[in-house]
Design a protein around this motif. Structure first.
Motif, short mmCIF file in Angstrom:
data_model
loop_
_atom_site.label_atom_id
_atom_site.label_comp_id
_atom_site.label_asym_id
_atom_site.label_seq_id
_atom_site.Cartn_x
_atom_site.Cartn_y
_atom_site.Cartn_z
N MET A 26 9.56 -0.74 2.60
CA MET A 26 9.23 -1.55 1.42
C MET A 26 7.73 -1.71 1.28
O MET A 26 6.98 -1.59 2.24
CB MET A 26 9.84 -2.94 1.57
CG MET A 26 11.32 -3.02 1.33
SD MET A 26 11.86 -4.71 1.59
CE MET A 26 13.36 -4.72 0.62
N GLY A 45 7.99 -6.18 -1.67
CA GLY A 45 9.43 -6.11 -1.48
C GLY A 45 10.13 -5.06 -2.33
O GLY A 45 11.34 -5.11 -2.49
N ASP A 46 9.38 -4.12 -2.92
CA ASP A 46 10.04 -3.01 -3.61
C ASP A 46 10.45 -1.96 -2.58
O ASP A 46 9.71 -1.66 -1.66
CB ASP A 46 9.09 -2.38 -4.64
CG ASP A 46 8.87 -3.32 -5.82
OD1 ASP A 46 9.67 -4.26 -5.97
OD2 ASP A 46 7.88 -3.12 -6.55
N ILE A 47 11.64 -1.42 -2.80
CA ILE A 47 12.19 -0.48 -1.82
C ILE A 47 11.68 0.94 -2.12
O ILE A 47 11.86 1.45 -3.21
CB ILE A 47 13.74 -0.48 -1.90
CG1 ILE A 47 14.27 -1.90 -1.70
CG2 ILE A 47 14.33 0.47 -0.88
CD1 ILE A 47 15.72 -2.08 -2.12
N LYS A 92 13.15 -7.47 3.78
CA LYS A 92 12.01 -7.96 3.01
C LYS A 92 11.18 -8.93 3.84
O LYS A 92 9.95 -8.90 3.83
CB LYS A 92 12.55 -8.67 1.75
CG LYS A 92 11.56 -8.82 0.64
CD LYS A 92 12.26 -9.26 -0.63
CE LYS A 92 11.26 -9.71 -1.68
NZ LYS A 92 11.89 -10.06 -2.95
#
Lengths: 231, 265
Positions: A183, A187-189, A211
């Protein structure tokens, strides 16, 4: 009853993390990253001219990762050279890193990232990605941010952070499910894989747990980069 | 031919109003056509068409030594070949990444779901076990080979019979099939791949849609909602909210695909 991990760690406790940049003087950027006994080293060469020429892309540069395990990094010797598994992890690593890389700044060029696993105790791809992100930053490649990678495990019904080999081989109850996730600090995957058995609701919990955990790794990575700059 | 940029832009702008070129909904598959038993020589086989995409999958069995770390289990090998006959984009030569990945994606869905009871494929512990080879070939490529291959794999396993094994001479008598099937569990792994294009999520892309896809998430799971394998591909990130939405859509699509293929199982 609270769940006991084999090495006595807390549920959300990772193994000792170590990160250091500038470990390969020849490279344009380099880093070593470890989760306990899992140790990965990464070196960046480039941006440099893409050869063969027909692979040049006039619109953007190319990120080329190469993940490799040393033959003696595990109990049963691995045959040297690429395997189906390592080919896949190399590509996964490219995908995990590319979202944060301003690769369009380098038309016709290639950035090579060589990742070697010196010692393996599970979570090697995560350690490799963490080392690679650091090495790219150390090489001064423009990036929107770092990425951080961690493997979440589900041992029977219990979620744990940073799976080691013994936990990877856990067989009681529902057995072990391994979910490596990468990530951005927001917190973007950028990468997710899963092997095992899990419900959709549990997976959502896993993502939240990841996260939280990647933030801790991010701090260690940031510190390593800061330490490399002499003020 | 690569999809032209202008087509890509058009696909995206259509999708932002909820439309697809072929009029499908975002979570709608193209028609699935299935034929099993397409090979006389394979122990099990299937042809799967999703729209214009076509794959054939065959299962072969042989007797070999088990791996040292699983002396009481049969072996499973899944490989795929993207045949040059199926698209101008594929070239002959050693397998490139997409072919390797396709095999591994299907392998992991089947392995992790424990769909095949590998323990029951042990003939003599540490010495002789059945090896199951699942081989996937593309016949016509118009997007979404992964899901077609997944359907093909479970159908060929379902329809396969073990060949006779001559214990004395340690020889497999191919062509003399027993009425014994491959030991399979109830938990059927169905592989569904979701793609993110712009801010939209779709399943079963055509080749043009696949070309403009930014992120791809392949999930092997059961109709009951258990997930066995996940792999994200592609060069863009995905937010946690998008991921949650994707999981719901992926699950719905799996249920619909299952209802289409269940009569062949």
């Amino acid at each position: 009853m609270t769940f006991k991990r084999s090495d006595g760690r807390g549920i959300e406790e990772m193994r000792p993390i170590k990160a250091e940049v500038g470990v390969v003087p020849n490279a344009d950027g380099s880093a070593i990253f470890s989760f306990g006994k899992t140790v990965a080293i990464a070196a960046v060469y480039g941006p440099r001219k893409m050869h063969p020429q027909h692979q040049q892309d006039p619109e953007k540069g190319k990120l080329r990762c190469n993940y490799n395990m040393l033959s003696f990094s595990v109990d049963d010797r691995i045959r040297p050279g690429p395997s189906r598994r390592s080919t896949e992890i190399s590509k996964i690593t490219e995908w995990a890193l590319e979202p944060v890389l301003l690769i369009e700044k380098y038309p016709n060029l290639v950035i090579d990232v060589h990742i070697n696993i010196l010692q393996a105790d599970a979570s090697t791809r995560c350690a490799g990605i963490n080392a690679a992100a650091l090495a790219l930053a150390h090489a001064g490649i423009p990036m929107k941010n770092l990425v951080s990678s961690v493997s979440i495990g589900k041992l029977d019904k219990q979620l744990v952070v940073d799976v080691d080999k013994e936990e990877e081989d856990f067989e009681e109850g529902e057995g072990s499910t391994d979910i490596p996730i990468t990530m951005t600090p927001e917190g973007d995957i950028t990468h997710i894989q899963l092997d095992g058995k899990i419900s959709i609701e549990e997976l959502k919990e896993v993502v939240q747990l990841a996260k939280k955990s990647v933030k801790k790794i991010y701090e260690v990575q940031k510190k390593a980069l800061k330490e490399s700059v002499k003020l | 031919m690569e999809t032209a940029k202008v087509t890509g832009e058009r696909i995206k702008s259509y999708l932002s109003t909820g439309k697809r070129f072929d009029g499908r909904k975002q979570d709608e598959f193209r028609d699935i056509t299935i034929e099993t038993g397409i090979s006389e020589k394979a122990e099990g086989s299937a042809r799967v068409k999703i729209g214009n995409t076509e794959v054939i999958v065959g299962v072969k069995l042989s007797v070999s030594e088990p791996y040292p770390d699983s002396p009481n289990k049969g072996n499973l090998m899944v490989t795929s070949e993207l045949l040059p006959l199926s698209s101008e984009r594929f070239e002959s030569g050693p397998p490139k990444f997409p072919a390797i990945e396709l095999g591994r994606l299907i392998d992991r869905a089947i392995r992790e779901s424990k769909f095949i009871n590998l323990e029951k494929l042990c003939i003599k512990e540490g010495e002789k076990v059945w090896s199951v080879f699942i081989d996937i070939y593309s016949i016509n490529y118009d997007g979404n080979l992964i899901d077609a291959a997944g359907i093909g794999a479970i159908l060929s396993l379902k329809t396969a019979y073990l060949p006779k094994y001559d214990q004395e001479n340690e020889k497999v008598l191919y062509g003399e099939h027993t009425d014994q099937k491959i030991p399979l569990s109830e938990e059927l792994p169905i592989v569904i791949t979701s793609h993110k294009i712009g801010g939209n999520i779709i399943v079963d892309p055509t080749i043009e849609e696949e070309d403009v896809s930014e992120t791809r998430i392949t999930i092997g799971g059961s109709v009951e909602g258990k997930l066995f394998s996940i792999q994200k591909g592609g060069i863009k990130e995905i937010t946690v909210e998008e991921m949650d939405k994707l999981l719901e859509m992926n699950d719905n699509a799996r249920k619909k695909v299952y209802s289409q293929i269940k009569k062949y199982l």
